[in-house]
Every structure is written in structure tokens, then in C-alpha cells.
Design a protein around this motif. Structure first.
Motif, PDB file in Angstrom:
ATOM      1  N   ASN A  10       0.822  -1.214   0.000  1.00 44.36           N
ATOM      2  CA  ASN A  10       0.000   0.000   0.000  1.00 44.36           C
ATOM      3  C   ASN A  10       0.860   1.270   0.000  1.00 44.36           C
ATOM      4  O   ASN A  10       0.341   2.375  -0.006  1.00 44.36           O
ATOM      5  N   CYS A  11       2.205   1.125   0.012  1.00 47.86           N
ATOM      6  CA  CYS A  11       3.086   2.294   0.070  1.00 47.86           C
ATOM      7  C   CYS A  11       3.073   3.009  -1.281  1.00 47.86           C
ATOM      8  O   CYS A  11       3.228   2.382  -2.332  1.00 47.86           O
TER       9      CYS A  11
ATOM     10  N   ALA B 202      -2.669  -0.809   8.164  1.00 41.18           N
ATOM     11  CA  ALA B 202      -1.989  -0.419   6.933  1.00 41.18           C
ATOM     12  C   ALA B 202      -2.831   0.656   6.267  1.00 41.18           C
ATOM     13  O   ALA B 202      -3.668   0.378   5.431  1.00 41.18           O
ATOM     14  N   SER B 203      -2.585   1.898   6.663  1.00 39.31           N
ATOM     15  CA  SER B 203      -3.489   3.001   6.312  1.00 39.31           C
ATOM     16  C   SER B 203      -3.038   3.806   5.115  1.00 39.31           C
ATOM     17  O   SER B 203      -3.768   4.660   4.637  1.00 39.31           O
ATOM     18  N   GLY B 204      -1.808   3.602   4.663  1.00 34.92           N
ATOM     19  CA  GLY B 204      -1.285   4.452   3.595  1.00 34.92           C
ATOM     20  C   GLY B 204      -0.585   5.706   4.121  1.00 34.92           C
ATOM     21  O   GLY B 204       0.203   6.311   3.418  1.00 34.92           O
ATOM     22  N   ASN B 205      -0.839   6.079   5.376  1.00 33.15           N
ATOM     23  CA  ASN B 205      -0.133   7.206   5.988  1.00 33.15           C
ATOM     24  C   ASN B 205       1.041   6.638   6.790  1.00 33.15           C
ATOM     25  O   ASN B 205       0.840   5.961   7.808  1.00 33.15           O
ATOM     26  N   LEU B 206       2.251   6.917   6.347  1.00 36.68           N
ATOM     27  CA  LEU B 206       3.411   6.232   6.939  1.00 36.68           C
ATOM     28  C   LEU B 206       3.650   6.640   8.386  1.00 36.68           C
ATOM     29  O   LEU B 206       4.081   5.815   9.202  1.00 36.68           O
TER      30      LEU B 206
END
Ligand SMILES: [Ca+2]
Ligand SMILES: [Ca+2]
Ligand SMILES: [Ca+2]
Ligand SMILES: [Ca+2]
Ligand SMILES: [Ca+2]
Ligand SMILES: [Ca+2]
Lengths: 272, 272, 272, 272, 272, 272
Positions: D48-49, D134-138
Motif C-alpha cells: 500500500n506504500c 496499513a493506512s497508507g499514511n506512513l
């Protein structure tokens, strides 16, 4: 120990985004028979395999492939979600097409996953560890593996009919093919287990002498449908070569009444 | 519609109570492959069966039998729990035998079930609806049925070795026999489906022309074990009679890098 | 012991109902990082806190506030559901706007909740007790608290973009602010723990001498991406001031083959 | 795509079997903060990164390592279960030591896993997909990663004290070291995100202007503990450098009464 | 909005620790009918209550009390776990008394909770949001409330018999009393609803004219037990004053055969 | 033991398919108060009933009827799903009516169930064994049975308003009637239990002398609503005839501060 290459086993590029289909595709990631299941099922079977050699090596080959299938699908989902209406307002939702996309997509794809895949199925239910089977008995487990690949190929075939995106269809064709070879492979492994004299068709190969022989070959006719005795399960030799099938038309119970003993007073069950 | 007789299909009388074994026996009631699973699995398969006739009638016969298996096991559990130490105090627990019984039993058998069975497995996890398989495709579902009966018979065999109570063993012998005939029966039904020309060995019988033929017969060697090519899955004809197996020693990825598209700004994914 | 006032911590009045947004807002009530999670997480941390004083008092202050956040959101959901089409028939659903509302709303809001909020997330999955973290180690738990508030603020920000109702936006602005101060607060508490000499940056402050020093500073390069060594985690001092980072380019396994011992015959694992 | 070597990342050989400890060790496999969680959490974060480069490469390196950690622990569990009393009878259980082993082990290790590991935790609860983040916001996700490694190291440290088997302790020392470097690594990655100008300390870096500034710096004193204002969270600058903390001693609710609107008659809520 | 005092509603001091009883007591915290359930059930019922006034005020009074009950029990569990053998080794476990404690305690109390309570029940299953009932119909919900308090008091009574610690017993006496008054209270509230003309005894008070009157008063005799007609449910007036009970001895099915329609070809159901 | 006839207890024929309503109807199959729940709840209550005679016979009559209710609903769902758009492509979904059907239906009805019913509720959550209540105490369990039938009838009534299909409405009228008689029946059974002197209104009839009498009649006013004392629960005799209600306006906590003991050093709780 594992190693990873950034390249996908097979390409996962949709022609264009489709958030509704992304939700459906989650079934192949986190469903009961999705790729997370076969990944974990084969890994635990491999680690639990008691014989070094061809069976264990096969299981680990396939297990390792399956991690890459989760990767392909998760990548496809992220690409299908591109441009999904993340900031649409109540007003905009009055356009029916947008509304349909909103209605049909999993809100967690935006709110929780930020446009990425989830460890869940197409109805949003999270994957869980009870989906996997790894008993140490290879016959029992290979039966479960055939079943998992059959359900997986069936679901993939259904999803194949639910899209007309050529990129998605290309990947699903690959997945269908892998589910075909994996079904064949586990069926061949079942034959091999018997050829090697390790297991018989009925699992486990044990306690046949102790089980009630008179109850090991009868189908009990307990529903009033009349056609059940027409199948090959109602007479003739059973697949294990050890039994002769028999159909019981009006079977009678063999036990006494179901009853529970008097309750312990300290548990306050109702009793008199 | 269903009817019930109070008599058990087979007797379920332990010689004496054993609360620790009662907990273990829960696996056969509410485990992933326990009797609640096959009951619900076969009922939903029967209701979802699209053809009147022998397949549907068979499924409903067996489904109806399985409800009675839950009944036998629940009755057995209640009898095994008789006299379990429901009111033992901290002091009494210092007797090691009593303590062992307390330590090994599921406290919910007393606190929640009042000495009766629970809709849970031997680790106390509740049964859930994701355990069942009912897809409408009989080949895929019968594969799952063989697998369920195989795991069920395996677990029953293991439990058979964990008790020496003659009453419990008598019932488990009956259960072993039923699991044997049910495995044989579903295997026969799989043969019948093919004889009747309804399904092939690989489920579903569809999309073979569309799937990637070059990927439908290869085992990818992704683990460094060297024995996998020794099995009959690595060369020769596949069980479906349509493919020739092939083992790939050092397979290379076919796709490009796994990558996710730029995030929607409204989702605040990290990006630059 | 707790007391309650009927007044909300902050106003929760939508300008008009919006059943689709009500479903999405459930993520903030019963999602993994919703208000039920922080409520229960902080309550159990407070009750499990071993030191009287400022840490425990802070935790209980915030825990008590969070119960009121569940209340605000549950009230908002009930108001957003007002007038949702509870009795719409198949015919009426052919109007696309109504259909979109029906398609996008959680049917349980009507059937189960009667127009009220549910203890579930935006995909309808029920909240569960495994979402919370309360280990007794304050450093480990405060790390989890920062993470929870960060995910919570991220989800709130995403939801803020999914509505244009000024009443909803007003409440979400308040929630955003509270998530900001709570993130800052837990970060400050982490600094305070170190200033007070209670914990180090790596939790728990124990067993550093016993752990394998040669494995406590290396990043294993197991994926073929080449950029990982460019970050500050690949060389130089680690944040704990005790280690020097090192990146291993082609690390080799240190153990022997993964293998399971011969099976107990009473378990019927496949073996020869 | 992934590849596998049969060699373990680190040796996993107990000196002698210990079925009770095997059950406890399951926490590190299938617990909320076990190796299955970090495996899936990092894999989904990597897929998802949104940026190619050092962050994504790091995540995939560590994700791939974690699959090997599940492998080490599953192998250890199988070896610890060797010779567990699979066929012990009611009579034998009267020996207190055997009884204790029976009482303390998870019955599913024998009945379901056949002496192998389960995808479950130390209380027998199956692993599930809601454990992962795993939200996409690192920034938000790296906060969760630090938290996961902190809880993981804490649990490993506790388990280290629950055994005196030198082989188990040797492996746990390696695990402790990996949890140390992983905590340091994610902490370094958080610093790197800020140095690169990608994220601020409070996640997400957005909507600060829109949120209620007057509520973004206050701790509400809602519990009667008096020490909360003594911490550095009660006054002075907040870690984000943008706010000044303030403690409210007797805060009053800002909203009106919590109330739900009149019910839709078709839902039969009680109303008059 | 809520406020908190650090004082417990009632004292929760065991005379001495007892880790085995701590595990059992978890049933009253996180079980289906534990204090977390009634807390959340009453809170959601209160927030979902459509009428201002005495019903809503009562619900909120009791809901607020229940949060304090979770607090009492969580405090008691932490105190009961004091000194539990957190570092005992395999060798020490050969002492039968210690072994029994280890066998009977939940390993997560040490590994996960660090000596504190968990949001789980006595079998380690996490609490979940499906345990609660809040439908907006007060008659239906108050029936559920009586049921919850009855199960809760029953479980408390069973646990009361499983300890002889005077401190634990003192607290459980208080809990028993609260469960008594809460049962009485909800029964009184059911009477009040009818006196106020808001609901009848059968919920909901609607659609009586539309339902099949000829099927609204018959008990179908579908099991071969012969005593069912001896109860007051088999003849005479029903509690709602609107129906006269009737017992059907050999009832016949009213519908046609259960059958599913031909499958959509795109779904690959088996059909001919 | 059970027997089955293929005829349904009542006809289940929709006039025409409606995939959206099929999804909603799942609430009555696999919801917390659906037919799977009452089936399993009554079966386990019957098997756990300690007295032969009228109570047990009644429970088994009704339990057996409920299996047939699952059958009616599963058949109805399969018929409602006929012709649902299983192969519709992204393009076709741009027709708003089709899109609405797709958005509103559960994708698993096609992908997993192949057009058949699922063991899940209207939000797709699987049924689980924690929904059922079977404690051995008939008063406590009959209270739960009334509650289950009340919630079930309420949900059926809501669903009745969500369709205008005469075939569906005809079946729901039957279901409403059965829920009416079952509510009346369990209420009559509660009266019978008291007439027979087996149980009192408060369950269980035990420990009244031991419980704290001074806390067994008071409602604690912990929320600032002022109307709670207006109900009949605030003064006068309680339904059990043994207590006199009393409302406490400003009740004070009776216990000392909630506090946890010093942590075991081997658990690494934060402490100083
Ligand atoms: Ca696959
Ligand atoms: Ca069976
Ligand atoms: Ca909050
Ligand atoms: Ca790890
Ligand atoms: Ca209570
Ligand atoms: Ca019913």
C-alpha cells in the motif's frame, strides 16, 4: 527463511479503476478460500510435515507461491481503487452513477485502508486463523487442499464474469490456470500417498478394526426424498475397497432417550 | 420440516464422569470440523441444491443424521460433566487431582453451561458460520465434504486414544464408523457426478479455454527443497486427463514491480 | 465509580439526515481505532496502572472523556438516520437516489438498531476486546496510544472530506482537535517516562544484556529493493543511544532446516 | 514474488519437549502482536506504500524477515510438543505431573494440530485480520509498528522468564534482539519522515487550520485524581511545536442534551 | 458526558491472591452477560431512547452504574493475580500445586495483561459488540435486560460457590444484590410500559391484524415427548389476553417442497 | 434423532426475485436473533434440561420447529436471488437501477453462495455460537427466550415493511404469528415455573439471605436526568414481593480507591 523480489509473479494492471469490483476481489484475498488462507494453510502444513522429502518440498513450493498471489491481488486492489470518490459529498452522491459506486464499495477501503487492500473478504469480514487446516495427516490435509483450490477456482470464475476490464481478466486467467494445476497437483499427491502405501482413501488409516463394522457402510434414509438410493453410494463396493454400501429406508434409533443427569446444586439448574 | 424422537441415534453413556475429557470432546461439537459444521454445511448445501433427485435427497438424508450427532455428543458432554467440582474452594484445589481437573476443564462448562455442552470447540472458541461451505457447485462442495469427514474422523481417532472409558469408546466407535461411510459416500458421489457428466475432476468445469494454458500445468519451484520433482505431480498426465505436469526449477517472475498508484489527497497517504 | 450528565461534551447536530454517512461514521464508534477502543483501552490501562500519581490520573481523565466521545457519535448517528427509508418497497427502490441510499446504508441500522447506532464499524463488523492494549508497561502502552490516536485522527480527517453537512463538520473539527491534543499528550508522556527514569525508548527496559547483541542492530536485506540502505536506519546511532545500525545486503540464514519431529503414533500423522 | 530456503533464520531447538510452554509460545505466533500480525501488517503496508524508494524497500525487507519468524516459532512449537501425552487415559491423569501438563496444554495442539502449531494465540483465540494496520499514511503506520514491536518485545521478555530450557532461551534472545532493532528502526523512520518533510509528529499533517484550535491543547480533568496536572502534558509546549498545553480542572460540557429524534413508525420504536 | 471518582462503588479486596479464580471471574467482566455487556447495552439503549423522561433517565442511571461494575471487577482481578507465578520454570512446575495454578490460569493474564484484567471471558474469548441489544423498542429491550441480569446473577451465584475468600465473597454479595434489584427494576419497567399504554406484553404492538391468526396460538408437537400438552401453554388464554393456546399433536407441513431455482450459468452451480 | 420431510412448514414463494431484500432477510437466518440462534438455543436448552416432562418436551417441540424456519428462510433467499446480475460488467453497472441492486446486495450471495443463502446476517457477519443461551436454569433461560422472540418479531415486523412482494409478505405473516405464540408460550412457561414452585421471578432462587439486603432494593441516581424517580421502580414493592424499591438521589461510593498491586518484576510493568 524467505526472500522477496519486487516483481509480481504475473502482471496485475487494470485498464481503469473500479472500486466496486475492488470490493468483490477482496474475496480472493481474505475470504475463507482466498489466497491468505492457502498461504497460511500450506505454510503450516509444510512446517508440520513429519517426513523430509517430496511431500514437504512440494508443500513449501506451493506455499511460497501463494504469498505472491496475495501480493498480486493486493496490488490489483490498490490500482482498482485509484480515483475512487474519497471526498464526495452528500450533494454529489445524488448523481446515480457516483452513488452506485459509493453504495457498492466497502467504506473501509477509503477510511481504513487509504485506498489499499484489506485483510478481509468481499463482505468486509476479517480473515481468521480458523480458516486453515494443518493436521499432520497428509491425506486429510490434501483433501482439504483440493477442496480449497476448487472453491477458489469457482470464486475466481464467478469474478471473471463480473468484470470486462481486460487487465483484470488477464490476471484472473492466470489465477484460474494456477487453481487448475493446484487441484490436479493435490489430486496427484493423493494418488501418490496411496501408491507409496502411506495412507488409504479414508483418513486416517487406523482403527478400522475397532470401529463398528455394521455402521460403517449404511446410508440412513432420514429425509423423505425417494431418489437417494439411486446413486452409487447406496449399493455396491465403497471407494475404499473395504465396504459394501447399504441404504436403510426406515432406520430406527439405536440409543435410549437423550437425558441429562441431575444438576449439581451449586449450579442452580432447575430441578425437582 | 423436521421431526424429532427423544431416542438417540446411538447410546451415549460414559461409565463415569470426566470433566477434562468433556472439554476435549467439545471439538467434535463446535470445532471447525465438528458436528455443528457438517449439520449446517449439509443443510445449506441441500437447500441450495439446484437439481431435484438423488444428489439432493442424499444430502438431506445425511444432514438430518448430523443433527442427531450433535445431540449424541451434547448428551455425552452433560453426562461427563456430572459431579464436576462446581463448588470447590481455593483450599480444596490444593489437592493435586482435583486441581488438575479444575485446571483442565473449561470453566464455562460450569459458569455458563451449568453442566451442559457449549456451542464451542475444545479451546472454548465459539462455532461460527464461516466454517461451512455451500457454493451450489456439487463437485466443489463434495470435495469439501470429504475433507470435513476426513478431519472429523482424524479428530475422533485422536480423542478415542485419550480416554479409556468403555462407554465413551463405544460411542466413538460408532462415530468413527459413520465418518468412514460418509467419506466413502462423498467419494462415490464425486465419481457419480463425473459418470453423470455433470462435473469434471477440476471444479468448475468452465473457462478452461480462457485460462492461460501455459500456466495450467507447471509447479513453480520456489523453495530450495530438491525432492519436489520426484512426485507424480511433476511430470506425466494430470488427473483431469487434460494437462501434462511440468516442474519449473528456477522460475522467474512474469510481472512488473508491485506498486500502488499516487494516493488521493483527500486520504492523506504519505507521498512526495 | 462514574457519574453522567445528559449534556454532550460537544454538540452533535447534523443539518439534515444522511443514512449513508451514518454508516461510514460507525468507523469512529466501533472500528479498531474508534472511540469504543480508546475508551476501553484507557480504562483497562488505568485500572492496570501500578503507580498512583500523575500517570494514572492522566489515563483516567482521558478514559472518562472517551466514554463521552462514544456518546457524541452515537447521538450523531441516530440523528443522521432520521427519516432513512425504513419502509421503502422494491418498487420505490427503482428511484436511483433512494436506491443509492439503500445500497449505501447498513441494513442493520434499521432492522437491528431501529434507527440507532451499533457497536460495530463502517463495514458492519462488531467491536471486539482484542482491539485494546493494556499491558502494565506504560512505555509500550503509550506507544499504542499514540498509534491509536494517529489512526483515529487520520480516519476522522478522511470522513471530514466525505460530508458537506456543516453540523457534522463542526463536530468533526472538535474530534480532530481532541485527536491532536491526545497525540501530543501521549508523546509528552513518553518523554516524561524517560525523564522520570522509568522507561527507555525501547520497551521493556530489560534483558538488553541477555539478548544477542550482534543481532540487535542489523537490518536484513531480504527484498531486492535497493533503496533501503539510504535511510537513517541503515547506519549511524539508533534512537536508544545504545546501538549502531548496520544494513546486511545478502544475509544468510543462521539456523538449520525447519523440520518437525516424528509424530506420536496416537495422533496419526503421516510418516514413514 | 517470494522464494524460500529450508534453513531457519535462527536455530529453534529446545533441549526437551514442554507442551505447556508450547501453548504459551503461541502468543508470539498468533497473538495480537505476534509474528503473523507483523508479517501481514508490514506486507500490506509495503503493498500500500505510495512512494517507491527507501521507505517501501525497508518495509518489504522487514516484512519478508517476519514470515521467517513465524516459521521459527512454528518449528519450535512442533518440537516442544514432541511426546506430549496424546493418548493418556483418565487413569493416567491421576498422576499430578501428567495431569498438570494435560491441564496446562491447549487440547487443540493434539486434536486439531496433530502436534503442530496453530494460527492462534496462547488462549486459543484464532488470529484475525483486524489485528493489522496499513493506512497508507506512513507516520500513522510507523507509530503502530513501534507499538507492535514494543508489545512483542515485552511479551517475549515475559516468556523468556517462563522457561529454563537453554534452547528456547537461545532463540528468544535472538527474538528480543530483533524486537530491539525493529523498535529502533521504526523510531528512526519516524525521524526520517519528519526530516524529509513528509509528515509532522501529529498524523495526518492536515486540517490543523480547520480543527477547533481552542480544543486542541486542553486536557479535560474528568477524574478526581489530583496529580494529572503535574506532568509535562499539562503545561508548556506540545511535542508538535504548535500548541501550548493547558489543564482544565472542572470542565463543563459544551453541547446540549444527548437525544435521539422521534422514531420512524415503520421501525416500531417505543414513543409517545 | 461522564465524570469519574477513584473510589469504587463497593470494596474489591481479596484476602489473598488466587490466579485460577481470577480467570473464572473474567466471565463477569467480558462474558456474554458480563458487566461490559450491560454497560454497553444500557448506554446504547439510553442513547437510542426516543422519549425524554423516566425511562431514559432510568436507563442512563443504570448504565453509568455498570461502568463502575467493570471497574470493581477489573480491580479485583488485578489483586487476585498478585504474585501469580510469572517466572516459574518447567522444573518448578513439577510441584503439583504450582502446576495446577499454572494449568488453571489464563496465560494471557501474565503474557498480555501483565497481571491485569482482560476484555475477555473465562475461556479467553474476547468481548464483542454483538452481545448487546438496543433496538429502540423498550419492551423488546427490557425483556433482554431482565434476561441479561438473570444470567448475570446466575453466573455470579455459581462463582460465589467457587471461592472461600471472604473478600471476594463480600464483593460478590454486593453484585448478587445489584443483580436482584436490576431484575426487579426491569420487571417493574415492563409493567410500567404496559400501564402507560406504550407497549403490550408481546413486542412489538403492531401487525397483529396482519399476522396469520390461525398460526398465532398453536404449539406444534414435533418431538415425540408426550408431556408438552400438560403445561399451561397448551390450552387456555395466552398472557397477552388476545389468544387461546392450542396444542397440535401431529401437525402437517403447510408448504410445498423446499427447492432452489435453476442456477445462473455464470455462477457454475451444478445443474442438468 | 431427527427426521425430515421435503415439504416446508409454510410456503416460501416470492412473486419475483429481489436480491437487495434477500440480503436484508439474512438477518432472520443468521442474525443474533435469527432462526439459527433459536434453533441452537432451544436444542442446547433441551439437551441440558435436567427434568424429564413437560418443560423438556415443550423445548424440544419448539427447537424442532425452528430448524424448519431456517429452511423456509434459506429457500426464500435462494428464490429471491434468482436472476440477480451475476455477470454484470463495469459498463452495465452504469445503469442506475442495476447499480443499485449491485450496491445493495451482498456480493457473497453470488461469489460464495452461488445464489444460495449464507450462515450470516444482513451485514454479512457470520453467525456464532455465543449468540445462544443454555444455562440449565429454566427461569433464566426462558427470560432469554422471550427476549429472543421479541427481538425476532420486531425485526420481522421491520422487514415486513421493507417489501411489497405478496409472496414474501405471506411468509412473514406466518413468521410474525409464530413469534407471537412463542412469546406468549415462554411467558406462560415462566408463570408455570413459579406455579410449580420451581423458580421465583428473580433468577436463580438462591443466596437471597447471603446477598447484601441493603443494596438489593436501591436504584442509584448516577445520571443527572431527574425523571427516573417517577417510575414504579423507584418506590413501592418490587415484583418479587420481597423488596421495597428505593431511589438514591446522590449516592456515594462505598469502596476505597481502585488500585492495582505492585507488579511482579518478571512482568516488567512500569513501577517506581
Ligand atoms: Ca493461489
Ligand atoms: Ca457426523
Ligand atoms: Ca476520542
Ligand atoms: Ca518479529
Ligand atoms: Ca452489574
Ligand atoms: Ca422462529
Amino acid at each position: 527463511m524467505f526472500r522477496h523480489t519486487k516483481k509480481l509473479q504475473f502482471e496485475a494492471k487494470p485498464e481503469k479503476p473500479d472500486a466496486v469490483f475492488a470490493m468483490k476481489l477482496q474475496e480472493l484475498i481474505g475470504g475463507a478460500f482466498g489466497e491468505m488462507t492457502v498461504t497460511m494453510q500450506y505454510l503450516f502444513q509444510g512446517w508440520n510435515c513429519r517426513m523430509e522429502g517430496k511431500y514437504k518440498d512440494l508443500i513449501m513450493d506451493v506455499a511460497t507461491e501463494e504469498i505472491g498471489h496475495v501480493e498480486m491481488l493486493a496490488t490489483m486492489v490498490a490500482r482498482l481503487l485509484e480515483g475512487a470518490p474519497a471526498d464526495v459529498t452528500a450533494k454529489a452522491a445524488k448523481d446515480p452513477v457516483t452513488a452506485a459506486i459509493l453504495g457498492g464499495m466497502n467504506p473501509q477501503h477509503a477510511i481504513v485502508g487509504g485506498g489499499g487492500a484489506l485483510a478481509a473478504d468481499s463482505a468486509g469480514t476479517p480473515w481468521n486463523g480458523k480458516y486453515i487446516v494443518a493436521s499432520g495427516n497428509l491425506m486429510a490435509d490434501f483433501r482439504a487442499n483440493v477442496a480449497a483450490e476448487a472453491q477458489g477456482r469457482l470464486q475466481t470464475a464467478r469474478l471473471y464474469n463480473m468484470t470486462d476490464d481486460p487487465g483484470v481478466k488477464a490476471m484472473l486467467k492466470f489465477n484460474l490456470a494456477r487453481d487448475t494445476v493446484h487441484q490436479n497437483m493435490w489430486l496427484a499427491a493423493i494418488e501418490q500417498l496411496q501408491e507409496d502405501g502411506l495412507e488409504g482413501p479414508v483418513a486416517p488409516t487406523a482403527l478400522f478394526d475397532e470401529e463398528n463394522q455394521e455402521h460403517a457402510n449404511t446410508i440412513w434414509g432420514l429425509s423423505d426424498g425417494t431418489a437417494a438410493p439411486e446413486g452409487r453410494w447406496a449399493s455396491g463396493p465403497a471407494p475404499d475397497g473395504m465396504h459394501e454400501f447399504r441404504y436403510l429406508d426406515d432406520p430406527q434409533p439405536l440409543g435410549g432417550p437423550a437425558s441429562a443427569p441431575p444438576p449439581d446444586p451449586a449450579l442452580y439448574g432447575t430441578y425437582a
